[in-house]
Design an enzyme around this catalytic site. Structure first.
Site, PDB file in Angstrom:
ATOM      1  N   ALA A  16       6.927  17.460 -19.039  1.00  0.00           N
ATOM      2  CA  ALA A  16       6.076  16.540 -19.800  1.00  0.00           C
ATOM      3  C   ALA A  16       6.266  15.107 -19.339  1.00  0.00           C
ATOM      4  CB  ALA A  16       6.388  16.670 -21.288  1.00  0.00           C
ATOM      5  N   ASP A  53      -5.873 -15.690  14.276  1.00  0.00           N
ATOM      6  CA  ASP A  53      -5.783 -16.130  15.661  1.00  0.00           C
ATOM      7  C   ASP A  53      -7.150 -16.662  16.071  1.00  0.00           C
ATOM      8  OD1 ASP A  53      -4.714 -16.259  18.403  1.00  0.00           O
ATOM      9  OD2 ASP A  53      -6.132 -14.631  18.771  1.00  0.00           O
ATOM     10  N   ASP A  90      -5.620 -10.361  18.833  1.00  0.00           N
ATOM     11  CA  ASP A  90      -6.100  -9.428  19.839  1.00  0.00           C
ATOM     12  C   ASP A  90      -5.265  -9.422  21.111  1.00  0.00           C
ATOM     13  OD1 ASP A  90      -6.812 -11.944  20.727  1.00  0.00           O
ATOM     14  OD2 ASP A  90      -8.655 -11.247  21.687  1.00  0.00           O
ATOM     15  N   ASP A 138       0.054 -11.988  20.280  1.00  0.00           N
ATOM     16  CA  ASP A 138      -0.065 -11.824  18.832  1.00  0.00           C
ATOM     17  C   ASP A 138       0.778 -10.661  18.303  1.00  0.00           C
ATOM     18  OD1 ASP A 138      -2.058 -13.855  18.648  1.00  0.00           O
ATOM     19  OD2 ASP A 138      -3.538 -12.414  19.375  1.00  0.00           O
ATOM     20  N   ASN A 187       1.288  10.942 -20.697  1.00  0.00           N
ATOM     21  CA  ASN A 187       2.562  11.645 -20.549  1.00  0.00           C
ATOM     22  C   ASN A 187       3.578  11.203 -21.594  1.00  0.00           C
ATOM     23  OD1 ASN A 187       1.365  12.225 -17.726  1.00  0.00           O
ATOM     24  ND2 ASN A 187       3.236  13.431 -17.744  1.00  0.00           N
ATOM     25  N   THR A 233      -5.306  17.324 -17.398  1.00  0.00           N
ATOM     26  CA  THR A 233      -5.585  15.970 -17.891  1.00  0.00           C
ATOM     27  C   THR A 233      -5.140  14.865 -16.940  1.00  0.00           C
ATOM     28  OG1 THR A 233      -3.473  15.845 -19.077  1.00  0.00           O
ATOM     29  CG2 THR A 233      -5.355  16.785 -20.258  1.00  0.00           C
ATOM     30  N   ASP A 234      -4.401  15.197 -15.905  1.00  0.00           N
ATOM     31  CA  ASP A 234      -3.902  14.156 -15.002  1.00  0.00           C
ATOM     32  C   ASP A 234      -4.782  13.985 -13.770  1.00  0.00           C
ATOM     33  OD1 ASP A 234      -1.873  13.724 -16.718  1.00  0.00           O
ATOM     34  OD2 ASP A 234      -0.250  14.267 -15.365  1.00  0.00           O
TER      35      ASP A 234
END
Length: 990
Positions: free
Chosen positions: A389, A435, A714, A718, A780, A811-812
């Site tokens: 639970a 950049d 790029d 970098d 819960n 239910t979850d």
């Protein structure tokens, strides 16, 4: 007496000529690993050596005669510093003699730029006229290995799958399954482990697909390179080049490795991928440079990954593969670790809290059972039920599924996500480091302004520009491919493209006006001259720097007429050139005159005009920056370009929203302490002339101030910053391989506009996960409360573990996904990002969640008491409690669509079609056990009479009605408008 060496352990030796050794000494020490690989490369019997700091292993490709023990001994000697490094010359096994001018660093690395061409040739043992012999080239290839960038092996399939089963919620579910097996609950254990397995496979598949997609962009192209070998000019694949190879340089050549210039004619290199500097850099073989000269100022060197923009020459390769400067940047990238994504850290923290709460409750539970004298089997069974639970089974599934579906949306929009968590990081980022070259700009040259004679002319005025365009096409080394400029430098291509846009038929013009002579550009002659045949004789054209060209002009073409060029005209043109250059732009001047012979010097020319070129800003960049600022994200420009260039781009894209642009040059913070840089970083919008390690320092400084930082880029330069940023975003089309390798986000088509959509999607995903999480924790908590109330009331009344697991699954998972898949709020990009230190579930929300869970638990316990009154403990009572608890939780989902109660609209509770469908499906699954004898036996429930059904469903409706009534009292009733005060900010969690 010398101590014996500890020989490393052999991990794998199944493939002949290949050994994998375990070397713990290099684990998490990239520099140490690089030094070890360098020391082993070229040693007798070793064809190639690779050291991996991530795994702490060394991979050797060996000759057949080298035994495993000898290989282990070589590695041990290298670790102990007793192995002499091999040289690249003919005496490969001998210690090289030290020559005058030869400089090394403390680590033994040769500073090639500090050597003269003669010293270089002696060091690499090669003749500039003959090159290496084929046999010597083959031997060196065996010694040094292929000219390829090293790659750390990514996680294996098994490691990727195992990663999906980490985390406390998963461990708790596995633990509850183990207890089920111990107590004979085989069906319970199978059901629990099925939930764990489905969640793990989903994460494994989605991350694996993303990784494979990105790998399609990161293959290393093995392009041919012109090389001098054995006195012959041949073409060799880049991967087969070795130290000592003499390569012929030409415009457009991608430099395959680090090389020292031997000769050069008007040589310019595009080093933007390595340094971030967008303009081509002049190169010359003459002289030597200090050992500490930075990469961007090494005019005698060409580095792997750069491009020859103009000119031609010869260069000797001095370093290949793992020994290049690009590889050094890659090692720097390996040392930069990316912090955990916010949602990961927060879910871990919440999972730990739930685990502790569950263990405490189970301990209390067991204590009560022991004091009451319950049998051990009953105590374990009840504790197991409570543990089931307490764990929200849907939490891992909802979080992973939501992130993976967000990943799919991003991929359809051209953004590839390497890790699921990066989707959420997009929505949480607070600083976006941009950049310039290739990111904000297009990393190409484009003519942006033309001057015909003395006057700026609109591009559409072809009549005024016809002669200028004609000379631009003739005095040009760029070619045509499918009607578009190709080859040579970006400047030449831009000039030729301008001529094409003015209606010039380049191929016909060049055929009719054939070039008969070329005067190459030189350091003391900053212009290029060409002589062409024509219908009325020869014509000489000149193109170059405005000052040099104007000095050779005596006339000017203005409005179709040629007239003398006065000193006043020249002064005006030079002033105009200064204004254009301050944009900043690269300005070229053009002139021509008819001549009697091709040897006529370029004097008394007729000035035709200027062409001004810039690296253009990407379309939509200004709008992108505007949206970024409106979303509360601070844009920062980090570039290797000069301050004036960076500031001009910042103003063009309106980086500061009309405010002043604060620019700082790297020389001003090079020696600044990290804490001072961290304080300064938040006040500066533009960092100029920044090297790779400084980009990394800036990103870390911004992170040290508590902010979530993204970095776009790029180039190779970098890569370290991309690796360290919370979110590393690389360009997939124009970007370099290394940048894509280290980034966790790749923009496939370089379209920055999609980045804003990704940020909005990330914010929406986070909010939806937050709503789902609040729902899961609330429901819960209600199950825990019901279990405790039942246990305290009497033995044998508790819901079975299988019953509670079924409730959680019903239910979850589906309702949680229904909440998580809601579309982003329309105003999601008009709000600031959440605070970096804010919990995913704020403390003030826990009070509301506790209240709501108590009401749900009270409704279920009411149904439980009604069942006890009618039937006593047994399947009927458990059935009534089961139905009330499951349906109450499902109805509660409707009021969880907005975490801010003020956004809850009665008339819109059923507007989320995805949620509506999931609720119908979950309700059907909740009712299914009452129609299936097999499921009834597994869950321990019985069919319900009509009266029982009415009691259970009536009680299930009470919690949602109570929440709606309570919110109507606490807040203004809906539908009704909320009038906000001017300037007031709504809570971010709306």
């Amino acid at each position: 007496m010398t101590a014996p060496l500890d020989l490393p352990e052999i991990r794998h030796a199944n493939v002949p000529g290949r050994l994998r050794l375990s070397v713990p000494e290099i684990r998490n020490w990239p520099n140490r690993a690089a030094a070890l690989a360098a020391a082993l490369s070229g040693q007798p019997g070793i064809r190639h050596a690779e050291a991996r700091s991530v795994t702490g292993s060394v991979i050797l490709k060996t000759d057949p005669f080298l035994s495993g023990r000898d290989a282990r001994l070589l590695v041990a000697r290298a670790l102990a510093g007793k192995l002499r490094p091999a040289t690249v010359g003919a005496a490969n096994r001998a210690t090289p003699k030290r020559r005058p001018g030869r400089t090394k660093s403390k680590a033994g690395t040769i500073h090639w730029h500090a050597l003269s061409p003669d010293d270089i040739l002696k060091t690499v043992d090669v003749s500039p006229d003959q090159g290496l012999s084929p046999n010597e080239a083959t031997r060196r290839l065996r010694a040094h290995g292929p000219n390829l960038m090293p790659h750390e092996a990514g996680p294996s399939q098994v490691q990727m799958l195992a990663k999906q089963f980490e985390g406390l919620p998963v461990m708790m579910l596995v633990g509850s399954a183990a207890v089920s097996l111990l107590t004979g609950g085989i069906a319970d254990a199978i059901a629990t482990l099925t939930v764990v397995g489905v969640n793990g496979v989903l994460g494994f598949v989605t991350e694996g697909q993303a990784e494979r997609t990105i790998h399609t962009l990161t293959d290393q192209t093995d392009h041919p390179v012109p090389v001098l070998r054995g006195g012959q000019d041949i073409s060799v694949p880049a991967s087969r080049l070795v130290p000592g190879d003499v390569i012929r340089l030409r415009a457009g050549l991608r430099v395959p490795a680090d090389a020292r210039l031997l000769s050069a004619e008007e040589l310019f290199a595009d080093e933007s991928a390595l340094t971030g500097e967008s303009m081509p850099v002049a190169k010359s073989p003459a002289g030597t440079l200090p050992a500490n000269t930075p990469i961007g100022s090494r005019t005698t060197m060409l580095h792997g990954g750069t491009i020859v923009a103009e000119g031609k020459g010869l260069a000797a390769i001095v370093a290949t593969g793992a020994r290049t400067e690009a590889a050094a940047l890659q090692y720097l990238s390996d040392t930069a670790s990316r912090p955990k994504a916010p949602v990961e850290a927060e879910l871990d923290r919440l999972g730990s809290q739930l685990a502790l709460a569950s263990l405490a409750a189970c301990g209390v539970f067991a204590g009560i059972g022991w004091l009451r004298g319950y049998p051990l089997a009953m105590i374990l069974k009840d504790a197991l039920a409570l543990a089931v639970a307490a764990v929200p089974e849907g939490l891992p599934m909802v979080a992973t599924s939501t992130l993976s579906m967000g990943l799919r949306k991003m991929e359809r929009r051209g953004i590839l996500i390497r890790q699921l968590s990066a989707v959420e990081s997009m929505g949480a980022l607070q600083v976006l480091c941009l950049d310039k070259t290739g990111t904000l700009t297009q990393n190409r040259m484009e003519v942006v302004e033309a001057v015909a004679g003395l006057t700026p002319v609109a591009p559409g005025d072809r009549a005024s520009l016809s002669k200028l365009a004609e000379v631009a096409a003739l005095n040009n080394d760029a070619g045509l491919e499918d009607g578009a400029p190709s080859g040579s430098s970006q400047t030449e291509q831009a000039v030729l493209h301008f001529a094409i846009t003015q209606g010039i038929d380049v191929e016909t013009l060049r055929r009719d006006r054939a070039r008969v002579k070329t005067l190459e550009r030189k350091p003391a002659q900053p212009w290029m001259g060409t002589c062409h045949e024509g219908a009325f004789g020869l014509e000489l054209t000149v193109k170059g720097s405005p000052e040099a060209v104007l000095a050779r002009c005596g006339h000017v073409l203005e409005n179709g007429d040629v007239r003398p060029l006065s000193e006043e005209d020249k002064a005006g043109l030079l002033e105009l050139n200064g204004r254009l250059a301050s944009r900043p732009a690269r300005v070229l001047a053009f002139a021509s005159r008819p001549v009697a012979t091709a040897d006529t010097p370029p004097e008394d020319m007729t000035f035709l005009g200027f062409l001004a070129m810039v690296d253009p800003v990407r379309p939509g960049a200004k709008h992108l920056i505007s949206r970024i600022r409106r979303a509360g994200i601070q844009p920062v420009l980090i570039t290797g370009d000069q301050a004036v260039t960076a500031a001009a781009v910042a103003r063009e894209v309106d980086l500061t929203g009309g405010g002043p642009v604060r620019v700082i040059d790297s020389t001003e913070f090079a020696d600044m302490p990290p804490e001072l840089l961290a304080a300064l970083a938040g006040e500066i919008q533009v960092f100029a002339r920044v090297a790779s390690h400084q980009k990394l320092a800036i990103v870390k400084a911004l992170q040290a101030s508590g902010r979530i930082v993204a970095m776009t880029g790029d180039g190779v330069n970098d890569a370290p910053a991309l690796a360290a940023a919370d979110l590393g975003i690389a360009m997939g089309d124009s970007g370099t391989e290394l940048a894509r390798d280290v980034a966790n986000v790749v923009i496939r088509d370089d379209n920055l506009a999609t980045l804003v959509e990704a940020i909005a999607e990330g914010r929406g995903i986070y909010r939806n996960i937050r709503r789902s999480l609040e729902y899961l924790v609330t429901t819960n908590m209600s199950e825990i409360a019901v279990s405790i109330l039942e246990a305290l009331h009497g033995p044998g009344e508790l819901e079975t573990p299988m019953e509670l697991l079924w409730i959680n699954l019903v239910t979850d998972v589906l309702p949680g996904l229904g909440l998580a898949l809601a579309d982003p709020d329309p105003d999601i990009m008009d709000r600031p990002p959440r605070d970096a230190g804010e919990n995913i579930v704020p403390s003030h929300d826990f009070r509301r969640m506790a209240t709501d869970s108590s009401i749900i638990a009270a409704a279920a316990f009411f149904s439980h008491m009604a069942g006890l009154a009618r039937y006593g403990p047994g399947p009927e009572t458990r059935g009534m409690t089961f139905l009330t608890l499951s349906q109450a939780q499902l109805l509660y989902t409707l009021v969880c669509q907005r975490t801010d109660p003020r956004k809850l609209r009665y008339d819109r509770l059923l507007e989320n079609r995805t949620l509506d469908l999931t609720l119908l499906a979950s309700s059907a699954l909740g009712a299914l056990p009452f129609f299936s004898p097999l499921l009834r036996r597994l869950l321990g429930i019985a069919p319900l009479a009509r009266t029982d059904l009415a009691i259970a469903l009536g009680a299930a409706a009470v919690p949602v009605a109570s929440v709606l009534a309570r919110r109507s009292v606490e807040f203004e009733p809906f539908p009704g408008a909320i009038v906000k005060e001017a300037g007031a900010k709504e809570p971010e969690n709306a």
